[in-house]
Design an enzyme around this catalytic site. Sequence first.
Site, PDB file in Angstrom:
ATOM      1  N   TYR A 145     -30.753 -69.385  26.933  1.00 22.75           N
ATOM      2  CA  TYR A 145     -30.457 -69.309  28.150  1.00 22.75           C
ATOM      3  C   TYR A 145     -31.134 -69.374  28.793  1.00 22.75           C
ATOM      4  O   TYR A 145     -30.885 -69.699  30.454  1.00 22.75           O
ATOM      5  CB  TYR A 145     -28.932 -67.574  27.900  1.00 22.75           C
ATOM      6  CG  TYR A 145     -28.507 -66.992  29.313  1.00 22.75           C
ATOM      7  CD1 TYR A 145     -27.585 -68.207  30.236  1.00 22.75           C
ATOM      8  CD2 TYR A 145     -29.279 -66.370  29.777  1.00 22.75           C
ATOM      9  CE1 TYR A 145     -27.737 -67.254  31.233  1.00 22.75           C
ATOM     10  CE2 TYR A 145     -29.126 -66.004  30.981  1.00 22.75           C
ATOM     11  CZ  TYR A 145     -27.812 -66.392  32.175  1.00 22.75           C
ATOM     12  OH  TYR A 145     -28.027 -66.203  33.152  1.00 22.75           O
ATOM     13  N   ASN A 174     -29.666 -56.528  36.511  1.00 24.20           N
ATOM     14  CA  ASN A 174     -27.852 -56.267  35.310  1.00 24.20           C
ATOM     15  C   ASN A 174     -27.616 -55.581  36.497  1.00 24.20           C
ATOM     16  O   ASN A 174     -27.655 -54.825  37.716  1.00 24.20           O
ATOM     17  CB  ASN A 174     -29.141 -55.170  34.902  1.00 24.20           C
ATOM     18  CG  ASN A 174     -29.900 -55.175  33.532  1.00 24.20           C
ATOM     19  OD1 ASN A 174     -31.269 -55.358  34.236  1.00 24.20           O
ATOM     20  ND2 ASN A 174     -29.917 -55.603  32.424  1.00 24.20           N
ATOM     21  N   LYS A 183     -15.516 -59.494  31.044  1.00 25.54           N
ATOM     22  CA  LYS A 183     -15.857 -59.673  29.988  1.00 25.54           C
ATOM     23  C   LYS A 183     -16.831 -58.724  28.653  1.00 25.54           C
ATOM     24  O   LYS A 183     -17.557 -59.486  28.053  1.00 25.54           O
ATOM     25  CB  LYS A 183     -18.188 -59.769  31.013  1.00 25.54           C
ATOM     26  CG  LYS A 183     -17.424 -60.614  32.385  1.00 25.54           C
ATOM     27  CD  LYS A 183     -18.930 -60.152  32.268  1.00 25.54           C
ATOM     28  CE  LYS A 183     -20.076 -60.926  32.360  1.00 25.54           C
ATOM     29  NZ  LYS A 183     -21.163 -60.720  33.152  1.00 25.54           N
ATOM     30  N   ARG A 213     -33.823 -50.156  33.577  1.00 24.51           N
ATOM     31  CA  ARG A 213     -33.472 -51.323  33.915  1.00 24.51           C
ATOM     32  C   ARG A 213     -33.361 -51.177  34.368  1.00 24.51           C
ATOM     33  O   ARG A 213     -33.366 -50.156  35.666  1.00 24.51           O
ATOM     34  CB  ARG A 213     -32.333 -51.784  32.697  1.00 24.51           C
ATOM     35  CG  ARG A 213     -32.495 -52.098  31.565  1.00 24.51           C
ATOM     36  CD  ARG A 213     -32.955 -53.745  31.228  1.00 24.51           C
ATOM     37  NE  ARG A 213     -32.603 -53.570  29.751  1.00 24.51           N
ATOM     38  CZ  ARG A 213     -33.375 -53.945  28.941  1.00 24.51           C
ATOM     39  NH1 ARG A 213     -34.394 -52.540  29.526  1.00 24.51           N
ATOM     40  NH2 ARG A 213     -33.059 -53.852  27.549  1.00 24.51           N
TER      41      ARG A 213
END
Length: 320
Positions: A145, A174, A183, A213
Amino acid sequence: MQEVSSILITGGAGFIGSNLALELQERYPKAKILILDDFSSANFKNLKKFNGEVLACDVSTDEVFFKIDDFQPELIFHLASITDTTVTDQELMMRRNVDGFKNILEIAAENESIVVYASSASVYGNVKEHVPLKEEREKSPENVYAFSKYIMDNIAKDFSEKTGLKIVGVRYFNVYGPGEAHKGKFASMIYQLYLQMRKNKRPRLFKWGEQKRDFVYVRDAVDATILAKEAPETTVYNIGSGEARSFNEIVALLNKYLGKDLEPDYFDCPYDFYQEFTQADMSKIKKELGFVPKYNLEKGIKEYVEILEGKIPHPVGGLK
């Protein structure tokens, strides 16, 4: 605000795409907006407040040229791609993401369109040093990816040099917020933890929850994506909050806004490859376009929880 007459959005029924479509509809009420989506990772409910046309289409196939037909987009926002990072079929990932992008660039060339496309912070790879990531730093994609997004960045640069088109990549970190529920397990960590805590379950974190993150609220991501069309030339921008925040901090904020006091349930990380830290250096988009995120983690989670709990509507469409 400069008027825009026609906008094409690929992947417009997905998470970021639907938020983008609804915001563009608000900002450019006179524009004709066409959405193409194959609905492999999307939900029609995200577009219940959308007033334009939506067509089912896999943009990596030749059908995209027939679906576009006589539509002449002035602006193209290309978000269609496989975003499931666990997909290991390399041929499938490259065909859908890279071939799809090349088809969109052909359409852009025919119509002299400005293109803004979704890149990804995953191109940076597993960064060991805890420093903000600049766009020009060395890339080290760790899965197919990330590799597909890295190749898309290369193609954008080459295609722009050949054609003179302005092609701008937005390198998302993120992203979280309304519109991601469909999702499932691939929704943001913030949404996953919210679901656990909403049911009074202890939030599960890898030991010891201090992984950090750069979490960016979807409304900031959309604002930056729209602003990217004003870039002075073909380039790529980081799209983040500019802050690195821990999973423990997320749990503390969810406890606060849900009125709970749930302790994390820590367990061993089962993965050989796992990013311990990400943080976007946002200086480039601030300097060139004046973009500054409006949401820190506290404000973003507070608004998101209020939307999920039905206390306030989503500002552009009632998404959950």
